[in-house]
Design a protein around this motif. Structure first.
Motif, short mmCIF file in Angstrom:
data_model
loop_
_atom_site.label_atom_id
_atom_site.label_comp_id
_atom_site.label_asym_id
_atom_site.label_seq_id
_atom_site.Cartn_x
_atom_site.Cartn_y
_atom_site.Cartn_z
N PRO A 143 -1.00 14.76 -23.16
CA PRO A 143 -2.28 14.46 -22.48
C PRO A 143 -3.02 13.27 -23.08
O PRO A 143 -3.66 12.52 -22.35
N GLU A 144 -2.94 13.12 -24.42
CA GLU A 144 -3.72 12.06 -25.04
C GLU A 144 -3.26 10.65 -24.64
O GLU A 144 -4.01 9.68 -24.80
N MET A 145 -2.05 10.52 -24.10
CA MET A 145 -1.60 9.19 -23.65
C MET A 145 -2.17 8.83 -22.28
O MET A 145 -2.08 7.67 -21.86
N ASP A 146 -2.76 9.78 -21.56
CA ASP A 146 -3.48 9.53 -20.31
C ASP A 146 -2.67 8.63 -19.37
O ASP A 146 -3.15 7.62 -18.86
N ILE A 147 -1.42 9.02 -19.13
CA ILE A 147 -0.49 8.15 -18.43
C ILE A 147 -0.89 7.93 -16.97
O ILE A 147 -0.63 6.86 -16.40
N CYS A 148 -1.55 8.91 -16.33
CA CYS A 148 -1.95 8.74 -14.93
C CYS A 148 -2.95 7.60 -14.79
O CYS A 148 -2.82 6.75 -13.90
N ASN A 149 -3.95 7.57 -15.66
CA ASN A 149 -4.93 6.50 -15.61
C ASN A 149 -4.31 5.16 -15.99
O ASN A 149 -4.71 4.11 -15.48
N PHE A 150 -3.34 5.20 -16.90
CA PHE A 150 -2.66 3.95 -17.27
C PHE A 150 -1.97 3.34 -16.05
O PHE A 150 -2.13 2.15 -15.74
N TYR A 151 -1.20 4.16 -15.33
CA TYR A 151 -0.52 3.66 -14.13
C TYR A 151 -1.53 3.24 -13.07
O TYR A 151 -1.34 2.23 -12.37
N ALA A 152 -2.60 4.01 -12.90
CA ALA A 152 -3.61 3.68 -11.89
C ALA A 152 -4.22 2.32 -12.16
O ALA A 152 -4.41 1.51 -11.24
N GLY A 188 0.81 -1.21 0.00
CA GLY A 188 0.00 0.00 0.00
C GLY A 188 0.85 1.26 0.00
O GLY A 188 0.55 2.22 -0.71
N ARG A 189 1.90 1.26 0.80
CA ARG A 189 2.81 2.41 0.83
C ARG A 189 3.50 2.60 -0.52
O ARG A 189 3.62 3.72 -1.02
N GLN A 190 3.96 1.50 -1.14
CA GLN A 190 4.62 1.60 -2.44
C GLN A 190 3.66 2.14 -3.50
O GLN A 190 4.03 2.99 -4.31
N LEU A 191 2.44 1.65 -3.49
CA LEU A 191 1.43 2.12 -4.44
C LEU A 191 1.21 3.62 -4.29
O LEU A 191 1.19 4.37 -5.28
N LYS A 192 1.06 4.07 -3.06
CA LYS A 192 0.79 5.49 -2.81
C LYS A 192 1.97 6.36 -3.28
O LYS A 192 1.77 7.37 -3.98
N GLU A 193 3.18 5.97 -2.92
CA GLU A 193 4.36 6.75 -3.29
C GLU A 193 4.54 6.80 -4.80
O GLU A 193 4.84 7.86 -5.37
N ASP A 194 4.36 5.66 -5.46
CA ASP A 194 4.57 5.61 -6.91
C ASP A 194 3.54 6.43 -7.66
O ASP A 194 3.86 7.15 -8.63
N LEU A 195 2.28 6.34 -7.26
CA LEU A 195 1.24 7.11 -7.97
C LEU A 195 1.41 8.61 -7.71
O LEU A 195 1.11 9.43 -8.60
N GLN A 196 1.89 8.99 -6.54
CA GLN A 196 2.19 10.40 -6.30
C GLN A 196 3.29 10.87 -7.24
O GLN A 196 3.24 11.98 -7.79
N ARG A 197 4.30 10.03 -7.45
CA ARG A 197 5.40 10.39 -8.35
C ARG A 197 4.93 10.49 -9.79
O ARG A 197 5.39 11.32 -10.56
N VAL A 198 4.01 9.61 -10.16
CA VAL A 198 3.45 9.68 -11.51
C VAL A 198 2.77 11.02 -11.74
O VAL A 198 2.96 11.67 -12.77
N VAL A 199 1.98 11.46 -10.76
CA VAL A 199 1.24 12.72 -10.89
C VAL A 199 2.19 13.92 -10.87
O VAL A 199 2.01 14.87 -11.63
N GLU A 200 3.20 13.87 -10.02
CA GLU A 200 4.07 15.02 -9.84
C GLU A 200 5.17 15.13 -10.89
O GLU A 200 5.58 16.24 -11.25
N VAL A 201 5.66 14.00 -11.40
CA VAL A 201 6.82 14.03 -12.29
C VAL A 201 6.53 13.39 -13.65
O VAL A 201 6.66 14.04 -14.69
N VAL A 202 6.15 12.13 -13.64
CA VAL A 202 6.04 11.36 -14.88
C VAL A 202 4.98 11.95 -15.81
O VAL A 202 5.16 11.97 -17.04
N LYS A 203 3.90 12.43 -15.25
CA LYS A 203 2.81 12.99 -16.06
C LYS A 203 3.31 14.07 -17.01
O LYS A 203 2.84 14.18 -18.15
#
Length: 557
Positions: free
Chosen positions: A203-212, A183-198
């Motif tokens: 926008p059309e690749m919708d990477i946040c939803n892909f990772y989610a 759970g901790r790993q999931l939370k940290e990684d998705l935060q990084r996706v939103v803050e950096v990877v996105k």
């Protein structure tokens, strides 16, 4: 400087007309162009400018295969482009694998460039599909598909080996610690996706939803794998509590959606899905608020549409699963919650049984009416009841095997109640020993045939008919008394009215004999009854005065 030199070569070639000089010009153009592009590609690769490197390769590819006919003549150039493609691909996948651990601005820029390169390659794949030419060996590249696969493996790896293990090894089980870490790993990684990877993706690749989606699927699979083990009550409670506490808002939303989807299919007249030949519903896997489910269940019964029976059969399977998690032995809920839940589920099951079995009794009613009459002693009369019942058993199929067995077990009991009730009505007069012996054999055979038909484990129903049959056969008063005592001891709800109706069948007994038997039996039973838990049956058997018509029990409508 290379381009300046090439321009000078071109100028010189234009002022000369000899075939030799033209040949020299062509050779010089090819050699120095190749040398220039090679150097530029390597520089881009070194700088992690993957988009520019990709464009260079696509330009060389177009020159070799589209603009000229040099691909077949210049195998060396084709092989070089193929090798450069491979080198570029390796570097692109390397940066993709670091997507969730980027530490410098240069790495972020490299990922951005790699994403652009992937899209360029996808466009080139599509262009080749539109051309009527044989593509080079490296086409189609399918980089977008491979991109998804690389990130999926990346997510799986991070969830399999969380980088931030937490937990108290003393007070937590290994399962609790594992779930907390994931759970901790999931939370940290998705935060990084939103803050950096996105920011590295269009926008059309919708990477946040892909990772989610990837994390949701991976985490769900891990939880399911954990749940498949034989867990103790503490770990089971932890799993349920973890979902409830950390996904409360989402949980309530999805609960509503699941039930709404079930209602929508019902309203549209759709049949429930089938699993291994049984009507199935996903509701039991998601819905916790059984009160809402009960309202939906009752609405299905009330509307009584053509597809209501299929939905009720599916609901029976859901009720069975709910009852399993509500069982006291699992100790998953507070006692008051568990009791309220079990009461609701019991009411749902009973209403489902009544809804499904009432039409069956209406069909069987003409056959019930033959029991206890002179026609009943003829074999073919009961055979018709068995045949009709067998047909209805086929119609009742459609829920899970255990739910179906419970349903037909209920039908077996209700059919036996109707049988005994009609028998005790006393229309047939068993005036002598021979007729009583014939009635004994008939009841014995009927009991056996019913037991075989339902295939249930309810031996006690056959035992009731067997004991009644013995009473019909016996002629010795003490023996009759002991047999009725045996029946009343097993089923304390045997009343004085039931005993009187049973003795009335034996028309060769005098009133005095009947009174003696009844008085003795009732005295013995009164003394022998205890508070021990016993089976009930006769309380469902209505015995009416002969001056009134017999009423079919509520189960028959």
């Amino acid at each position: 400087k290379y381009y300046a030199f090439l321009i000078e070569v071109k100028r010189n070639s234009l002022s000369r007309n000899s075939a030799t000089m033209k040949k020299t010009q062509s050779w010089s153009y090819s050699v120095f162009t190749l040398h220039s592009l090679k150097s530029t590609f390597e520089e881009y690769l070194e700088m992690q400018a993957f988009c520019e490197a990709t464009q260079q390769l696509i330009d060389r590819e177009k020159h070799l295969f589209w603009e000229t006919a040099e691909a077949e003549a210049n195998k060396e150039a084709v092989e070089k482009v193929a090798a450069d493609h491979k080198a570029l691909e390796e570097r692109v996948w390397q940066i993709l694998q670091k997507s969730l651990s980027l530490s410098t601005e240069e790495e972020v820029s490299a990922l951005t460039s790699a994403v652009k390169a992937i899209n360029l390659e996808e466009e080139q794949d599509q262009l080749w599909k539109q051309r009527c030419q044989t593509p080079p060996a490296w086409r189609p590249k399918k980089w977008k598909k491979h991109h998804d696969e690389v990130l999926q493996k990346l997510v799986n790896g991070r969830m399999d080996n969380p980088s931030s293990p937490i937990g108290d090894p003393v007070n937590q089980s290994s399962i609790e610690a594992e779930i907390h870490s994931m759970g901790r790993q999931l939370k940290e990684d998705l935060q990084r996706v939103v803050e950096v990877v996105k920011n590295c993706y269009p926008p059309e690749m919708d990477i946040c939803n892909f990772y989610a989606r990837q994390y949701h699927q991976t985490f769900s699979a891990r939880l399911k794998k954990i749940a498949d083990f034989v867990l103790d009550d503490k770990d089971c409670s932890f799993l349920l509590r973890w979902v409830k506490e950390f996904y409360t808002d989402d949980l309530m939303i999805y609960i509503g959606r699941v039930l709404d989807e079930a209602k929508k299919e019902w309203d549209q007249g759709k049949e429930p899905t089938r699993d291994d030949g049984c009507n199935a519903s996903p509701v039991a896997y998601d819905v916790i608020q059984v009160q809402l489910y009960k309202e939906f269940h009752e609405d299905i019964i009330r509307q009584n549409k053509p597809h209501s029976k299929a939905f009720i059969k599916a609901n029976l399977s859901c009720v069975e699963q709910f009852r399993y998690v509500s069982d006291p032995k699992h100790d998953l809920f507070p006692e008051n919650v568990r009791e309220n839940c079990l009461q609701v589920l019991t009411e749902m099951k009973q209403s489902a049984h009544t809804y499904l079995l009432t039409p069956v009794h209406k069909i069987l009613k003409p056959h019930y009416q033959k029991v206890g009459t002179s026609d009943w002693l003829k074999k073919n009369t009961f055979e018709k009841l068995l045949n009709s019942t067998e047909d209805e058993l086929q119609e009742l199929q459609g829920s899970s095997q255990s739910s179906y067995q419970e349903l037909i077990g209920q039908l077996h009991q209700e059919v036996t109640v109707e049988y005994v009730q009609r028998l005790l009505k006393g229309e047939v007069k068993l005036k002598d020993k021979d007729r009583q012996l014939k009635a004994y054999k008939t009841v014995q055979e009927n009991a056996e045939r019913l037991h075989e038909l339902f295939g249930s484990k309810q031996d006690w129903l056959k035992e009731i008919l067997t004991k009644i049959a013995e009473v019909l056969k016996l002629q010795d008063i003490p023996a009759i008394q002991m047999q009725i005592v045996s029946l009343g001891s097993a089923y304390p709800d045997l009343s004085e009215k039931h005993v009187s109706a049973l003795l009335k069948l034996k028309a060769n007994l005098s009133k005095a004999d009947k009174k003696t038997i009844k008085t003795t039996v009732l005295d013995i039973l009164k003394e022998s009854h205890t508070n021990a838990e016993t089976q009930t049956f006769f309380s469902k058997v209505e015995v009416m005065s002969r001056s009134y018509p017999l009423c079919i029990s509520s189960c028959c409508g």
